[in-house]
Design a protein around this motif. Sequence first.
Motif, PDB file in Angstrom:
ATOM      1  N   THR A   1       0.849  -1.188   0.000  1.00 50.14           N
ATOM      2  CA  THR A   1       0.000   0.000   0.000  1.00 50.14           C
ATOM      3  C   THR A   1       0.886   1.240   0.000  1.00 50.14           C
ATOM      4  N   GLY A   2       0.236   2.389   0.038  1.00 50.42           N
ATOM      5  CA  GLY A   2       0.983   3.634   0.142  1.00 50.42           C
ATOM      6  C   GLY A   2       1.483   4.152  -1.186  1.00 50.42           C
ATOM      7  N   PRO A   3       2.268   5.234  -1.153  1.00 50.18           N
ATOM      8  CA  PRO A   3       2.728   5.890  -2.381  1.00 50.18           C
ATOM      9  C   PRO A   3       3.734   5.042  -3.148  1.00 50.18           C
ATOM     10  N   PRO A   4       4.011   5.401  -4.400  1.00 52.44           N
ATOM     11  CA  PRO A   4       4.907   4.602  -5.249  1.00 52.44           C
ATOM     12  C   PRO A   4       6.331   4.560  -4.714  1.00 52.44           C
ATOM     13  N   PRO A   5       7.121   3.571  -5.149  1.00 53.31           N
ATOM     14  CA  PRO A   5       8.535   3.545  -4.769  1.00 53.31           C
ATOM     15  C   PRO A   5       9.241   4.788  -5.313  1.00 53.31           C
ATOM     16  N   GLY A   6      10.189   5.303  -4.541  1.00 51.90           N
ATOM     17  CA  GLY A   6      10.909   6.508  -4.950  1.00 51.90           C
ATOM     18  C   GLY A   6      10.248   7.791  -4.491  1.00 51.90           C
ATOM     19  N   SER A   7       9.189   7.684  -3.671  1.00 52.78           N
ATOM     20  CA  SER A   7       8.456   8.883  -3.259  1.00 52.78           C
ATOM     21  C   SER A   7       9.274   9.799  -2.358  1.00 52.78           C
ATOM     22  N   ALA A   8      10.184   9.233  -1.556  1.00 48.37           N
ATOM     23  CA  ALA A   8      11.005  10.078  -0.673  1.00 48.37           C
ATOM     24  C   ALA A   8      11.887  10.999  -1.506  1.00 48.37           C
ATOM     25  N   GLU A   9      12.504  10.456  -2.541  1.00 49.95           N
ATOM     26  CA  GLU A   9      13.347  11.276  -3.421  1.00 49.95           C
ATOM     27  C   GLU A   9      12.506  12.309  -4.175  1.00 49.95           C
TER      28      GLU A   9
ATOM     29  N   ALA B   1      -7.959 -15.403   1.163  1.00 51.76           N
ATOM     30  CA  ALA B   1      -9.045 -15.460   0.182  1.00 51.76           C
ATOM     31  C   ALA B   1     -10.413 -15.459   0.844  1.00 51.76           C
ATOM     32  N   ALA B   2     -10.472 -15.893   2.098  1.00 56.12           N
ATOM     33  CA  ALA B   2     -11.748 -15.995   2.805  1.00 56.12           C
ATOM     34  C   ALA B   2     -12.082 -14.746   3.605  1.00 56.12           C
ATOM     35  N   THR B   3     -11.145 -13.817   3.705  1.00 54.36           N
ATOM     36  CA  THR B   3     -11.362 -12.602   4.479  1.00 54.36           C
ATOM     37  C   THR B   3     -11.182 -11.379   3.585  1.00 54.36           C
ATOM     38  N   GLY B   4     -11.438 -10.200   4.131  1.00 51.05           N
ATOM     39  CA  GLY B   4     -11.481  -9.006   3.295  1.00 51.05           C
ATOM     40  C   GLY B   4     -10.307  -8.069   3.414  1.00 51.05           C
ATOM     41  N   GLY B   5      -9.253  -8.438   4.158  1.00 50.35           N
ATOM     42  CA  GLY B   5      -8.148  -7.511   4.373  1.00 50.35           C
ATOM     43  C   GLY B   5      -7.463  -7.064   3.095  1.00 50.35           C
ATOM     44  N   LEU B   6      -7.085  -8.006   2.249  1.00 47.99           N
ATOM     45  CA  LEU B   6      -6.423  -7.648   0.992  1.00 47.99           C
ATOM     46  C   LEU B   6      -7.383  -6.917   0.062  1.00 47.99           C
ATOM     47  N   ALA B   7      -8.665  -7.274   0.114  1.00 46.49           N
ATOM     48  CA  ALA B   7      -9.658  -6.595  -0.725  1.00 46.49           C
ATOM     49  C   ALA B   7      -9.827  -5.137  -0.303  1.00 46.49           C
ATOM     50  N   GLU B   8      -9.801  -4.876   0.992  1.00 46.58           N
ATOM     51  CA  GLU B   8      -9.924  -3.493   1.457  1.00 46.58           C
ATOM     52  C   GLU B   8      -8.767  -2.639   0.959  1.00 46.58           C
ATOM     53  N   ALA B   9      -7.545  -3.177   1.050  1.00 48.74           N
ATOM     54  CA  ALA B   9      -6.382  -2.450   0.540  1.00 48.74           C
ATOM     55  C   ALA B   9      -6.484  -2.278  -0.972  1.00 48.74           C
ATOM     56  N   GLY B  10      -6.951  -3.326  -1.660  1.00 48.07           N
ATOM     57  CA  GLY B  10      -7.099  -3.251  -3.102  1.00 48.07           C
ATOM     58  C   GLY B  10      -8.165  -2.260  -3.528  1.00 48.07           C
ATOM     59  N   ALA B  11      -9.249  -2.187  -2.770  1.00 47.10           N
ATOM     60  CA  ALA B  11     -10.338  -1.266  -3.105  1.00 47.10           C
ATOM     61  C   ALA B  11      -9.861   0.181  -3.068  1.00 47.10           C
ATOM     62  N   GLU B  12      -9.037   0.502  -2.092  1.00 47.87           N
ATOM     63  CA  GLU B  12      -8.504   1.864  -2.004  1.00 47.87           C
ATOM     64  C   GLU B  12      -7.650   2.186  -3.223  1.00 47.87           C
ATOM     65  N   ARG B  13      -6.822   1.228  -3.651  1.00 47.43           N
ATOM     66  CA  ARG B  13      -5.962   1.447  -4.813  1.00 47.43           C
ATOM     67  C   ARG B  13      -6.783   1.529  -6.099  1.00 47.43           C
ATOM     68  N   LEU B  14      -7.813   0.696  -6.219  1.00 44.58           N
ATOM     69  CA  LEU B  14      -8.638   0.719  -7.422  1.00 44.58           C
ATOM     70  C   LEU B  14      -9.415   2.030  -7.524  1.00 44.58           C
ATOM     71  N   THR B  15      -9.939   2.497  -6.418  1.00 45.48           N
ATOM     72  CA  THR B  15     -10.676   3.765  -6.421  1.00 45.48           C
ATOM     73  C   THR B  15      -9.776   4.913  -6.859  1.00 45.48           C
ATOM     74  N   ARG B  16      -8.556   4.916  -6.345  1.00 40.96           N
ATOM     75  CA  ARG B  16      -7.611   5.972  -6.738  1.00 40.96           C
ATOM     76  C   ARG B  16      -7.248   5.850  -8.214  1.00 40.96           C
ATOM     77  N   PHE B  17      -7.114   4.612  -8.687  1.00 44.06           N
ATOM     78  CA  PHE B  17      -6.763   4.400 -10.090  1.00 44.06           C
ATOM     79  C   PHE B  17      -7.840   4.957 -11.016  1.00 44.06           C
ATOM     80  N   THR B  18      -9.105   4.641 -10.754  1.00 41.73           N
ATOM     81  CA  THR B  18     -10.170   5.146 -11.614  1.00 41.73           C
ATOM     82  C   THR B  18     -10.325   6.664 -11.487  1.00 41.73           C
ATOM     83  N   ALA B  19     -10.007   7.213 -10.317  1.00 40.17           N
ATOM     84  CA  ALA B  19     -10.006   8.672 -10.165  1.00 40.17           C
ATOM     85  C   ALA B  19      -8.932   9.287 -11.058  1.00 40.17           C
ATOM     86  N   GLY B  20      -7.798   8.574 -11.212  1.00 36.85           N
ATOM     87  CA  GLY B  20      -6.749   9.044 -12.095  1.00 36.85           C
ATOM     88  C   GLY B  20      -7.189   9.061 -13.548  1.00 36.85           C
ATOM     89  N   LEU B  21      -7.967   8.061 -13.951  1.00 40.06           N
ATOM     90  CA  LEU B  21      -8.499   8.044 -15.320  1.00 40.06           C
ATOM     91  C   LEU B  21      -9.399   9.257 -15.549  1.00 40.06           C
TER      92      LEU B  21
END
Length: 347
Positions: free
Chosen positions: A34-42, A205-225
Amino acid sequence: MRRFARTLAAVALATTVVTGTAGWASGNTQRAVTGPPPGSAEWRADGTLGRPLPDPGRATAAHVGRFFAGLSAEQRQALLERHPSVVGNLDGVPLELRYRANARALRASTDPRYAGLAASGRQILAFDPRGRGQVAEVFGDLRAARHVSVVVPGSDIDAGTFDRRRDVYGTPAGMARSLYAETGPGNAVIAWAGYTTPVGLGLDAATGGLAEAGAERLTRFTAGLAADGLPAPAVFCHSYGSVVCGLAASGLGATDLVVLGSPGMRADDVADLHTGARVWAAKDDTDWIDDVPHVEVAGLGHGADPAGEDFGALRVPAKDAEGHTGYFAPGTDSLRAFAAVAEGVSR
């Protein structure tokens, strides 16, 4: 007493999701990238423009888009050369710049998993090598497209399996390529493997932790479009990817939301998704996902079956599809229906 009995039955069903009696066996626990892209500190420390650059962890996609719109071609190119990983993955950056930045980052990579992605002519819209690797690729002319689709995959997908030759239509590249081939001119399809997926069919696969992190990234991605002036997308979500889409639904800005082989969307029905998109569901009779209990108890399971009558989704025909990964196979009724949705014919 009846309510107590139903609760016990639901707990027992949810438990089978993890023990494997319903087909979900063991898997390796993953930590979400999660979080910002690699190289964000620089990037944050770069003062060459005489003003701060947009903070990759805080700036909205719209703000990033406005910032880049105010730069000269020379300034954009300089940022690309100094920070290809940020420019290539920062939602809101113009897509042409992202293509060039990711091509540069891929050429510089020594990891053999990424050799194919670096091939000339590929349009890589995102490339994050952290963890198991995350990738997004465009099929078609995205800038000129009248209709845009995004394909969100399920478990066991990463940079190494993004476009594997085995089980092609279970991969994001294979699904997106097939959908693009089925649609007419004026369409573009994005294969988005931009989140950490479960490995195997265990607790992740049976729980939602990875999906929650993925949902945040997907929402940001479509906002970028949207920030780049592209059409609102139709989003196609396979298997665990439909859990991601269910959690992201209210913020995707999608025209249509299509789920296939879904274990559930963490919603009771279409209204519970809080989306203005039309919601579609496909499930063929040979898909093993039908053996998975459609319950959610104490965080286990993903809830109601989107292909069930009570959920309220529009049904996609899937008589020709075979198994869990056959929905995008050429010649199937499901692929033809997906293409109609992608082209806006059914709206």
